[in-house]
Scaffold this active site. Structure first.
Site, PDB file in Angstrom:
ATOM      1  N   PHE A 131       0.852  -1.198   0.000  1.00 34.38           N
ATOM      2  CA  PHE A 131       0.000   0.000   0.000  1.00 34.38           C
ATOM      3  C   PHE A 131       0.891   1.254   0.000  1.00 34.38           C
ATOM      4  O   PHE A 131       1.911   1.291   0.679  1.00 34.38           O
ATOM      5  CB  PHE A 131      -0.863  -0.040   1.265  1.00 34.38           C
ATOM      6  CG  PHE A 131      -2.000   0.932   1.280  1.00 34.38           C
ATOM      7  CD1 PHE A 131      -3.232   0.606   0.725  1.00 34.38           C
ATOM      8  CD2 PHE A 131      -1.849   2.176   1.859  1.00 34.38           C
ATOM      9  CE1 PHE A 131      -4.290   1.499   0.760  1.00 34.38           C
ATOM     10  CE2 PHE A 131      -2.895   3.088   1.890  1.00 34.38           C
ATOM     11  CZ  PHE A 131      -4.116   2.745   1.340  1.00 34.38           C
ATOM     12  N   ASP A 208       1.404  -5.263   8.467  1.00 39.46           N
ATOM     13  CA  ASP A 208       0.258  -4.384   8.273  1.00 39.46           C
ATOM     14  C   ASP A 208      -0.982  -5.270   8.148  1.00 39.46           C
ATOM     15  O   ASP A 208      -1.073  -6.092   7.238  1.00 39.46           O
ATOM     16  CB  ASP A 208       0.462  -3.541   7.006  1.00 39.46           C
ATOM     17  CG  ASP A 208      -0.657  -2.530   6.807  1.00 39.46           C
ATOM     18  OD1 ASP A 208      -1.821  -2.887   7.083  1.00 39.46           O
ATOM     19  OD2 ASP A 208      -0.381  -1.407   6.353  1.00 39.46           O
ATOM     20  N   TYR A 233     -11.343   0.932  10.617  1.00 39.62           N
ATOM     21  CA  TYR A 233     -12.532   1.370   9.869  1.00 39.62           C
ATOM     22  C   TYR A 233     -12.881   0.442   8.708  1.00 39.62           C
ATOM     23  O   TYR A 233     -13.841   0.692   8.004  1.00 39.62           O
ATOM     24  CB  TYR A 233     -12.370   2.813   9.367  1.00 39.62           C
ATOM     25  CG  TYR A 233     -11.092   3.095   8.592  1.00 39.62           C
ATOM     26  CD1 TYR A 233     -10.979   2.739   7.256  1.00 39.62           C
ATOM     27  CD2 TYR A 233     -10.017   3.715   9.206  1.00 39.62           C
ATOM     28  CE1 TYR A 233      -9.814   2.998   6.559  1.00 39.62           C
ATOM     29  CE2 TYR A 233      -8.854   3.979   8.511  1.00 39.62           C
ATOM     30  CZ  TYR A 233      -8.756   3.616   7.182  1.00 39.62           C
ATOM     31  OH  TYR A 233      -7.602   3.864   6.494  1.00 39.62           O
ATOM     32  N   LYS A 234     -12.084  -0.627   8.519  1.00 37.36           N
ATOM     33  CA  LYS A 234     -12.383  -1.575   7.444  1.00 37.36           C
ATOM     34  C   LYS A 234     -13.271  -2.688   8.002  1.00 37.36           C
ATOM     35  O   LYS A 234     -14.434  -2.428   8.304  1.00 37.36           O
ATOM     36  CB  LYS A 234     -11.066  -2.048   6.832  1.00 37.36           C
ATOM     37  CG  LYS A 234     -10.390  -0.881   6.097  1.00 37.36           C
ATOM     38  CD  LYS A 234      -9.013  -1.159   5.575  1.00 37.36           C
ATOM     39  CE  LYS A 234      -8.501   0.078   4.839  1.00 37.36           C
ATOM     40  NZ  LYS A 234      -7.067   0.023   4.529  1.00 37.36           N
ATOM     41  N   ARG A 382     -12.516  -4.132  -6.835  1.00 43.51           N
ATOM     42  CA  ARG A 382     -12.437  -5.011  -5.673  1.00 43.51           C
ATOM     43  C   ARG A 382     -13.847  -5.280  -5.167  1.00 43.51           C
ATOM     44  O   ARG A 382     -14.610  -4.349  -4.932  1.00 43.51           O
ATOM     45  CB  ARG A 382     -11.627  -4.355  -4.547  1.00 43.51           C
ATOM     46  CG  ARG A 382     -10.168  -4.140  -4.880  1.00 43.51           C
ATOM     47  CD  ARG A 382      -9.379  -3.710  -3.658  1.00 43.51           C
ATOM     48  NE  ARG A 382      -9.953  -2.528  -3.007  1.00 43.51           N
ATOM     49  CZ  ARG A 382      -9.398  -1.923  -1.964  1.00 43.51           C
ATOM     50  NH1 ARG A 382      -8.285  -2.394  -1.427  1.00 43.51           N
ATOM     51  NH2 ARG A 382      -9.954  -0.857  -1.432  1.00 43.51           N
TER      52      ARG A 382
HETATM   53  C1  PLP Z   1      -6.297   1.163   4.374  1.00 46.67           C
HETATM   54  C2  PLP Z   1      -4.825   0.936   4.488  1.00 46.67           C
HETATM   55  C3  PLP Z   1      -3.989   1.909   5.062  1.00 46.67           C
HETATM   56  C4  PLP Z   1      -4.569   3.243   5.468  1.00 46.67           C
HETATM   57  O1  PLP Z   1      -3.780   3.950   6.350  1.00 46.67           O
HETATM   58  P1  PLP Z   1      -4.433   5.240   7.063  1.00 46.67           P
HETATM   59  O2  PLP Z   1      -3.338   5.834   7.817  1.00 46.67           O
HETATM   60  O3  PLP Z   1      -5.595   4.771   7.863  1.00 46.67           O
HETATM   61  O4  PLP Z   1      -4.930   6.151   5.967  1.00 46.67           O
HETATM   62  C5  PLP Z   1      -2.647   1.600   5.207  1.00 46.67           C
HETATM   63  N1  PLP Z   1      -2.139   0.408   4.795  1.00 46.67           N
HETATM   64  C6  PLP Z   1      -2.927  -0.548   4.225  1.00 46.67           C
HETATM   65  C7  PLP Z   1      -2.348  -1.853   3.797  1.00 46.67           C
HETATM   66  C8  PLP Z   1      -4.288  -0.294   4.047  1.00 46.67           C
HETATM   67  O5  PLP Z   1      -5.070  -1.207   3.464  1.00 46.67           O
END
Ligand code: PLP
Length: 408
Positions: A131, A208, A233-234, A382
């Site tokens: 990401f 992560d 939040y996911k 997705r």
């Molecule tokens: C959603 C997501 C993030 C988001 O990070 P935020 O700091 O909450 O914006 C980071 N890494 C991965 C792998 C994600 O899927």
């Protein structure tokens, strides 16, 4: 073609009838006009009773108890919620998980702390497809610490393997940063084997968990994981911008110290002393006042996950993704749509990604029609299937809508 759809519809209804979690779908708030919500991997839905809980919080906890609520409950909330997330979803004993900041900020804190904890080692290993925020923050930390990024380039569909990781880690590796479930393909990394390879090399492993927490069971303690970060939040339905969680293995408490030395991570928060002295427990990951209001929504979701057990959610998640792939094979593969996720359930997380050159435009049309997946550049849709809030029939409606959009 109608026979095909009739058969799939009959199958979807049968699966929904046999689904022991199906009754929970009605506990999520209605979204008028939405016929298929396939983005629970990006933003989980709110529970139906959240407006009353939010009102009670504002009236009682904040409005009536006022500042007394800090002592009565809020001071301990980041640790209390961390312990719950640890117990219910991470396989982590109490005292090692805390809720704070955003994933990006916690990634920074733990990467920086991890590099500092391995002096003399000058490489951070990270995968090229990770990401963006993970890659950007790693690059910034490498810059600040004089370390070098060492890239792993895994298969874009199957994801990173333990052999690939074992072949790049060495006595130069300080830290390895990988996603448990890849945000694009949904591939599921072999956490125990990869973590073992990293620790054998004397390096630290930072996972992560954004796309796996709340949908894929794990055993961070048992598998020797050093550090982990994830979103709430996911699949944990904490609401937009709800804070992240961080895990730091107990054996590192006191020796791994995160770099943002705020008062909330001090040994005595109210000592108001001249200098920072870190607390040795998990609270050290905190820097400043936590976002209490944003920790409300995830609690109802944690109750549900605890009630059913994360293993039951994984079983449903696999049923959903397998059904999505069967519907894809029948309706979308013949139209030239590519499957961009692993076919083998044991190598897949909670979403299925499909690819076609026209998907950016298709997604715009789907959203206008109340079918909500998400689009990931350059050509991926997705299908995020959240086990407590998504049905098989809803999944099929989404796949049919993609087919209709491609054919019109
Ligand atoms: C959603 C997501 C993030 C988001 O990070 P935020 O700091 O909450 O914006 C980071 N890494 C991965 C792998 C994600 O899927």
């Amino acid at each position: 073609m109608t026979d095909l759809i009739d058969d799939l519809l009959a199958e979807a209804r049968k699966l929904d009838q046999a689904d022991p979690l199906a009754h929970h779908i009605a506990e999520f708030a209605d979204a008028p006009g939405v016929t298929a919500y396939l983005d629970g991997n990006s933003l989980g839905r709110p529970l139906r009773d959240l407006p009353e809980k939010a009102a009670a919080f504002i009236r009682d906890d904040w409005g009536t108890r006022l500042i007394r609520s800090w002592d009565e409950q809020w001071m301990a909330l980041p640790m209390r919620l961390g312990d719950r997330i640890g117990a219910i979803t991470l396989g982590a004993a109490a005292g090692q998980t805390v809720v704070a900041d955003s994933t990006s900020v916690l990634l920074y804190k733990l990467m920086r702390a991890g590099v500092a904890a391995r002096p003399g080692r000058d490489e951070i290993v990270i995968e090229a497809g990770n990401f963006p925020t993970d890659r950007f923050i790693a690059a910034g930390v490498a810059n600040e610490t004089g370390t070098t990024l060492r890239w792993v380039e895994p298969d874009p569909i199957l994801g990173v393997t333990a052999d690939q990781v074992a072949s790049v880690v060495s006595e130069r590796t300080a830290l390895v940063v990988l996603s448990h479930v890849d945000y694009r393909s949904g591939s599921l990394a072999a956490m125990p084997e990869i973590t073992a390879a990293v620790r054998d090399a004397g390096a630290l492993m930072l996972w992560d968990l954004c796309h796996s927490a709340g949908v894929v069971p794990m055993s961070l303690d048992e598998w020797g994981v050093d550090m982990a970060v994830g979103c709430t939040y996911k699949y944990l339905n904490g609401g937009p911008g709800s804070p992240a969680f961080g895990y730091l293995r107990a054996e590192h408490h006191g020796s791994i110290v995160q770099p943002i030395h705020g008062w909330w991570g001090a040994a005595d928060i109210f000592a108001m002393g001249p200098e920072y002295a870190p607390v040795s427990g998990i609270r050290q990951l905190l820097s400043g006042t936590p976002p209490v209001l944003s920790m409300l929504a995830m609690q109802g979701m944690l109750d549900l996950i605890e009630l059913e057990g994360i293993t039951a959610l994984r079983v449903k998640s696999i049923t959903l993704t397998e059904f999505a792939i069967r519907a894809y094979d029948a309706l979308l593969a013949p139209l030239g749509v590519r499957l961009l996720s692993p076919r083998e359930a044991s190598r897949r997380g909670g979403h299925v990604t499909i690819g076609h050159d026209s998907f950016q435009e298709v997604t715009t049309r789907l959203w206008a029609d109340g079918v909500i997946p998400d689009f990931r550049f350059p050509d991926g849709i997705r299908l995020g299937l959240s086990p407590l809030s998504t049905s098989h029939e809803e999944t099929l409606r989404g796949v049919i809508a993609v087919r209709d959009a491609l054919q019109s």
